[in-house]
Design a protein around this motif. Structure first.
Motif, PDB file in Angstrom:
ATOM      1  N   VAL A   1      12.386   4.235   4.467  1.00 42.99           N
ATOM      2  CA  VAL A   1      11.342   3.252   4.765  1.00 42.99           C
ATOM      3  C   VAL A   1       9.985   3.910   4.992  1.00 42.99           C
ATOM      4  O   VAL A   1       8.940   3.287   4.756  1.00 42.99           O
ATOM      5  CB  VAL A   1      11.712   2.371   5.972  1.00 42.99           C
ATOM      6  N   LEU A   2       9.965   5.146   5.457  1.00 42.60           N
ATOM      7  CA  LEU A   2       8.696   5.827   5.706  1.00 42.60           C
ATOM      8  C   LEU A   2       7.994   6.250   4.416  1.00 42.60           C
ATOM      9  O   LEU A   2       6.780   6.048   4.256  1.00 42.60           O
ATOM     10  CB  LEU A   2       8.932   7.052   6.591  1.00 42.60           C
ATOM     11  N   LEU A   3       8.746   6.818   3.490  1.00 46.85           N
ATOM     12  CA  LEU A   3       8.127   7.403   2.292  1.00 46.85           C
ATOM     13  C   LEU A   3       7.256   6.429   1.499  1.00 46.85           C
ATOM     14  O   LEU A   3       6.171   6.804   1.044  1.00 46.85           O
ATOM     15  CB  LEU A   3       9.203   8.025   1.392  1.00 46.85           C
ATOM     16  N   PRO A   4       7.671   5.184   1.292  1.00 47.60           N
ATOM     17  CA  PRO A   4       6.794   4.281   0.539  1.00 47.60           C
ATOM     18  C   PRO A   4       5.434   4.064   1.191  1.00 47.60           C
ATOM     19  O   PRO A   4       4.447   3.788   0.502  1.00 47.60           O
ATOM     20  CB  PRO A   4       7.598   2.971   0.494  1.00 47.60           C
ATOM     21  N   HIS A   5       5.353   4.200   2.520  1.00 48.30           N
ATOM     22  CA  HIS A   5       4.080   4.010   3.206  1.00 48.30           C
ATOM     23  C   HIS A   5       3.211   5.265   3.168  1.00 48.30           C
ATOM     24  O   HIS A   5       2.007   5.190   3.439  1.00 48.30           O
ATOM     25  CB  HIS A   5       4.331   3.583   4.661  1.00 48.30           C
TER      26      HIS A   5
ATOM     27  N   ALA B   1       0.604   6.593  10.567  1.00 47.52           N
ATOM     28  CA  ALA B   1       1.431   5.887   9.593  1.00 47.52           C
ATOM     29  C   ALA B   1       2.583   5.154  10.276  1.00 47.52           C
ATOM     30  O   ALA B   1       3.039   5.544  11.356  1.00 47.52           O
ATOM     31  CB  ALA B   1       1.993   6.881   8.576  1.00 47.52           C
ATOM     32  N   PRO B   2       3.072   4.095   9.655  1.00 49.92           N
ATOM     33  CA  PRO B   2       4.284   3.447  10.184  1.00 49.92           C
ATOM     34  C   PRO B   2       5.413   4.459  10.317  1.00 49.92           C
ATOM     35  O   PRO B   2       5.592   5.327   9.459  1.00 49.92           O
ATOM     36  CB  PRO B   2       4.617   2.405   9.112  1.00 49.92           C
ATOM     37  N   TYR B   3       6.152   4.371  11.396  1.00 47.91           N
ATOM     38  CA  TYR B   3       7.342   5.160  11.683  1.00 47.91           C
ATOM     39  C   TYR B   3       7.065   6.596  12.119  1.00 47.91           C
ATOM     40  O   TYR B   3       8.008   7.327  12.435  1.00 47.91           O
ATOM     41  CB  TYR B   3       8.319   5.156  10.484  1.00 47.91           C
ATOM     42  N   THR B   4       5.808   7.029  12.160  1.00 50.09           N
ATOM     43  CA  THR B   4       5.564   8.396  12.595  1.00 50.09           C
ATOM     44  C   THR B   4       5.883   8.549  14.075  1.00 50.09           C
ATOM     45  O   THR B   4       5.622   7.660  14.887  1.00 50.09           O
ATOM     46  CB  THR B   4       4.111   8.824  12.321  1.00 50.09           C
ATOM     47  N   LEU B   5       6.473   9.681  14.434  1.00 52.43           N
ATOM     48  CA  LEU B   5       6.569  10.069  15.832  1.00 52.43           C
ATOM     49  C   LEU B   5       5.180  10.393  16.344  1.00 52.43           C
ATOM     50  O   LEU B   5       4.303  10.823  15.585  1.00 52.43           O
ATOM     51  CB  LEU B   5       7.471  11.296  15.982  1.00 52.43           C
TER      52      LEU B   5
ATOM     53  N   TYR C   1      16.300  -5.550  11.131  1.00 49.45           N
ATOM     54  CA  TYR C   1      15.106  -6.159  10.555  1.00 49.45           C
ATOM     55  C   TYR C   1      14.730  -5.633   9.167  1.00 49.45           C
ATOM     56  O   TYR C   1      13.938  -6.263   8.473  1.00 49.45           O
ATOM     57  CB  TYR C   1      13.904  -5.921  11.477  1.00 49.45           C
ATOM     58  N   GLY C   2      15.256  -4.481   8.777  1.00 43.42           N
ATOM     59  CA  GLY C   2      14.727  -3.826   7.588  1.00 43.42           C
ATOM     60  C   GLY C   2      13.314  -3.335   7.866  1.00 43.42           C
ATOM     61  O   GLY C   2      12.901  -3.191   9.018  1.00 43.42           O
ATOM     62  N   ASP C   3      12.570  -3.098   6.810  1.00 44.73           N
ATOM     63  CA  ASP C   3      11.180  -2.659   6.970  1.00 44.73           C
ATOM     64  C   ASP C   3      10.290  -3.889   7.099  1.00 44.73           C
ATOM     65  O   ASP C   3       9.997  -4.566   6.107  1.00 44.73           O
ATOM     66  CB  ASP C   3      10.745  -1.801   5.777  1.00 44.73           C
ATOM     67  N   LEU C   4       9.831  -4.154   8.300  1.00 46.13           N
ATOM     68  CA  LEU C   4       8.989  -5.337   8.542  1.00 46.13           C
ATOM     69  C   LEU C   4       7.632  -5.231   7.845  1.00 46.13           C
ATOM     70  O   LEU C   4       6.934  -6.239   7.683  1.00 46.13           O
ATOM     71  CB  LEU C   4       8.777  -5.523  10.048  1.00 46.13           C
ATOM     72  N   LEU C   5       7.263  -4.026   7.429  1.00 52.17           N
ATOM     73  CA  LEU C   5       5.980  -3.835   6.755  1.00 52.17           C
ATOM     74  C   LEU C   5       6.129  -3.752   5.235  1.00 52.17           C
ATOM     75  O   LEU C   5       5.161  -3.469   4.526  1.00 52.17           O
ATOM     76  CB  LEU C   5       5.289  -2.561   7.262  1.00 52.17           C
ATOM     77  N   GLU C   6       7.317  -4.023   4.731  1.00 56.67           N
ATOM     78  CA  GLU C   6       7.546  -3.944   3.285  1.00 56.67           C
ATOM     79  C   GLU C   6       6.585  -4.812   2.479  1.00 56.67           C
ATOM     80  O   GLU C   6       6.172  -4.418   1.374  1.00 56.67           O
ATOM     81  CB  GLU C   6       8.992  -4.307   2.964  1.00 56.67           C
ATOM     82  N   PRO C   7       6.180  -6.009   2.963  1.00 59.49           N
ATOM     83  CA  PRO C   7       5.237  -6.813   2.177  1.00 59.49           C
ATOM     84  C   PRO C   7       3.920  -6.099   1.874  1.00 59.49           C
ATOM     85  O   PRO C   7       3.259  -6.424   0.881  1.00 59.49           O
ATOM     86  CB  PRO C   7       5.007  -8.040   3.057  1.00 59.49           C
ATOM     87  N   LEU C   8       3.532  -5.108   2.686  1.00 57.45           N
ATOM     88  CA  LEU C   8       2.305  -4.365   2.423  1.00 57.45           C
ATOM     89  C   LEU C   8       2.397  -3.563   1.126  1.00 57.45           C
ATOM     90  O   LEU C   8       1.379  -3.183   0.551  1.00 57.45           O
ATOM     91  CB  LEU C   8       2.000  -3.407   3.582  1.00 57.45           C
ATOM     92  N   LEU C   9       3.610  -3.306   0.672  1.00 56.26           N
ATOM     93  CA  LEU C   9       3.812  -2.499  -0.530  1.00 56.26           C
ATOM     94  C   LEU C   9       3.744  -3.329  -1.806  1.00 56.26           C
ATOM     95  O   LEU C   9       3.781  -2.784  -2.901  1.00 56.26           O
ATOM     96  CB  LEU C   9       5.164  -1.788  -0.446  1.00 56.26           C
ATOM     97  N   ASP C  10       3.645  -4.642  -1.660  1.00 55.39           N
ATOM     98  CA  ASP C  10       3.617  -5.542  -2.808  1.00 55.39           C
ATOM     99  C   ASP C  10       2.176  -5.988  -3.055  1.00 55.39           C
ATOM    100  O   ASP C  10       1.628  -6.822  -2.323  1.00 55.39           O
ATOM    101  CB  ASP C  10       4.516  -6.756  -2.532  1.00 55.39           C
ATOM    102  N   ALA C  11       1.569  -5.441  -4.100  1.00 55.10           N
ATOM    103  CA  ALA C  11       0.174  -5.769  -4.383  1.00 55.10           C
ATOM    104  C   ALA C  11      -0.014  -7.255  -4.656  1.00 55.10           C
ATOM    105  O   ALA C  11      -1.106  -7.810  -4.436  1.00 55.10           O
ATOM    106  CB  ALA C  11      -0.320  -4.946  -5.583  1.00 55.10           C
ATOM    107  N   GLY C  12       1.031  -7.926  -5.107  1.00 52.94           N
ATOM    108  CA  GLY C  12       0.940  -9.350  -5.387  1.00 52.94           C
ATOM    109  C   GLY C  12       0.767 -10.200  -4.148  1.00 52.94           C
ATOM    110  O   GLY C  12       0.375 -11.379  -4.252  1.00 52.94           O
ATOM    111  N   LEU C  13       1.043  -9.634  -2.981  1.00 53.95           N
ATOM    112  CA  LEU C  13       0.907 -10.367  -1.734  1.00 53.95           C
ATOM    113  C   LEU C  13      -0.415 -10.071  -1.020  1.00 53.95           C
ATOM    114  O   LEU C  13      -0.679 -10.625   0.031  1.00 53.95           O
ATOM    115  CB  LEU C  13       2.076 -10.025  -0.781  1.00 53.95           C
ATOM    116  N   ALA C  14      -1.208  -9.189  -1.600  1.00 55.23           N
ATOM    117  CA  ALA C  14      -2.471  -8.811  -0.963  1.00 55.23           C
ATOM    118  C   ALA C  14      -3.456  -9.982  -0.952  1.00 55.23           C
ATOM    119  O   ALA C  14      -3.563 -10.721  -1.937  1.00 55.23           O
ATOM    120  CB  ALA C  14      -3.080  -7.603  -1.681  1.00 55.23           C
TER     121      ALA C  14
END
Length: 293
Positions: free
Chosen positions: A42-46, A232-236, A276-289
């Protein structure tokens, strides 16, 4: 002897695995590396395609803490790097594109910070961010009230907001936006911060002046500047305990009455991801911007 680990065909020397980095909890460097391996999916895509600034704390948060933007000495030649424009001249920075690169970077003991643009279009933002920073005695509880207001205000402009803890004291609001100049996003974000202060004068301040921030939430709009980065999301985080910048639901934000409700440690993320999965996954979809007005 430093153990050698193979990750996706790359040989990595992972050092000092028993070193305690968070003394108050005994959390070790080996546990840091295990955490990043666990949440890599989940971290790598962000992180992907965004030049990474490292906030390093190799001796733990109580030791020396320093930013590294340029490619660190000794970076393996298989780690992707790219030239990034800067006002003082171009620089070469790391792109964390895969698990092997993530584990190499995690071995440096670092927070991961990224800009609101990708390497193919520097200065052309595809993200909007608000950093909500509480001034004592305000806490993340007050940040939640401000976050809800900003979410509703962004929705008026057709922009869907998502939220994560900063991993420190506050919250980060994020939204995907149709690519637009960073300058335009800064201007828009500042306009909304000023509106928030007018609507919630007892809670919000949009100026950085510390004397104005006592008991209020600083709505930091400036992190949208092309030169700036955000955790970034998920960073310590380099804090007293191994807290994580964790995505949260709006239900959790609305229900928050105690700061401990929105403080998540590394060991809690695996269970949250299963739920929950990745709650920020919609940010990765340019169609939702959303498009800035």
């Amino acid at each position: 002897m430093t153990p050698i680990t193979e990750v996706e065909g790359r040989r990595l020397a992972l050092s000092n695995l028993d070193k305690v980095l968070y003394p108050s909890t005994g959390f070790t460097k080996g546990e840091v590396l295990h955490y990043y391996a666990t949440i890599a999916e989940v971290l790598l895509p962000h992180l992907r395609d965004r030049p990474v600034s490292f906030l390093r704390y190799p001796d733990g948060p109580e030791g020396q803490v320093f930013f590294t933007k340029n490619v660190p000495p000794g970076t393996p030649d298989w780690v992707t790097t790219a030239e990034v424009p800067r006002s003082e001249g171009p620089a070469r920075m790391v792109l964390v594109q895969d698990l092997a690169s993530l584990m190499w970077a995690a071995n440096l003991v670092t927070e991961f910070h990224t800009p609101q643009w990708v390497i193919g279009a520097p200065g052309l933002a595809d993200r909007l961010v608000f950093d909500l920073d509480p001034g004592a005695p305000a806490t993340v509880v007050e940040c939640c009230e401000v976050a809800v207001w900003l979410r509703e205000r962004l929705a008026v402009d057709g922009i869907e907001a998502y939220v994560k803890t900063s991993g420190a004291k506050g919250l980060h609001l994020l939204a995907g936006v149709a690519p637009v100049s960073s300058e335009r996003v800064v201007s828009y974000a500042k306009e909304l911060a000023v509106e928030a202060e007018a609507a919630l004068p007892r809670l919000v301040v949009h100026r950085m002046t510390r004397s104005l921030r006592v008991g209020k939430v600083f709505v930091d709009w400036s992190q949208n500047a092309a030169r700036k980065t955000t955790a970034a999301p998920y960073t310590l985080r380099a804090r007293a305990v191994e807290c994580v910048s964790a995505p949260v639901t709006w239900e959790e934000v609305s229900a928050c009455v105690d700061p401990d409700q929105l403080a998540f440690r590394a060991g809690e993320l695996e269970v949250r991801l299963l739920e929950y999965g990745d709650l920020l996954e919609p940010l990765l979809d340019a169609g939702l911007a959303g498009a800035l007005p």
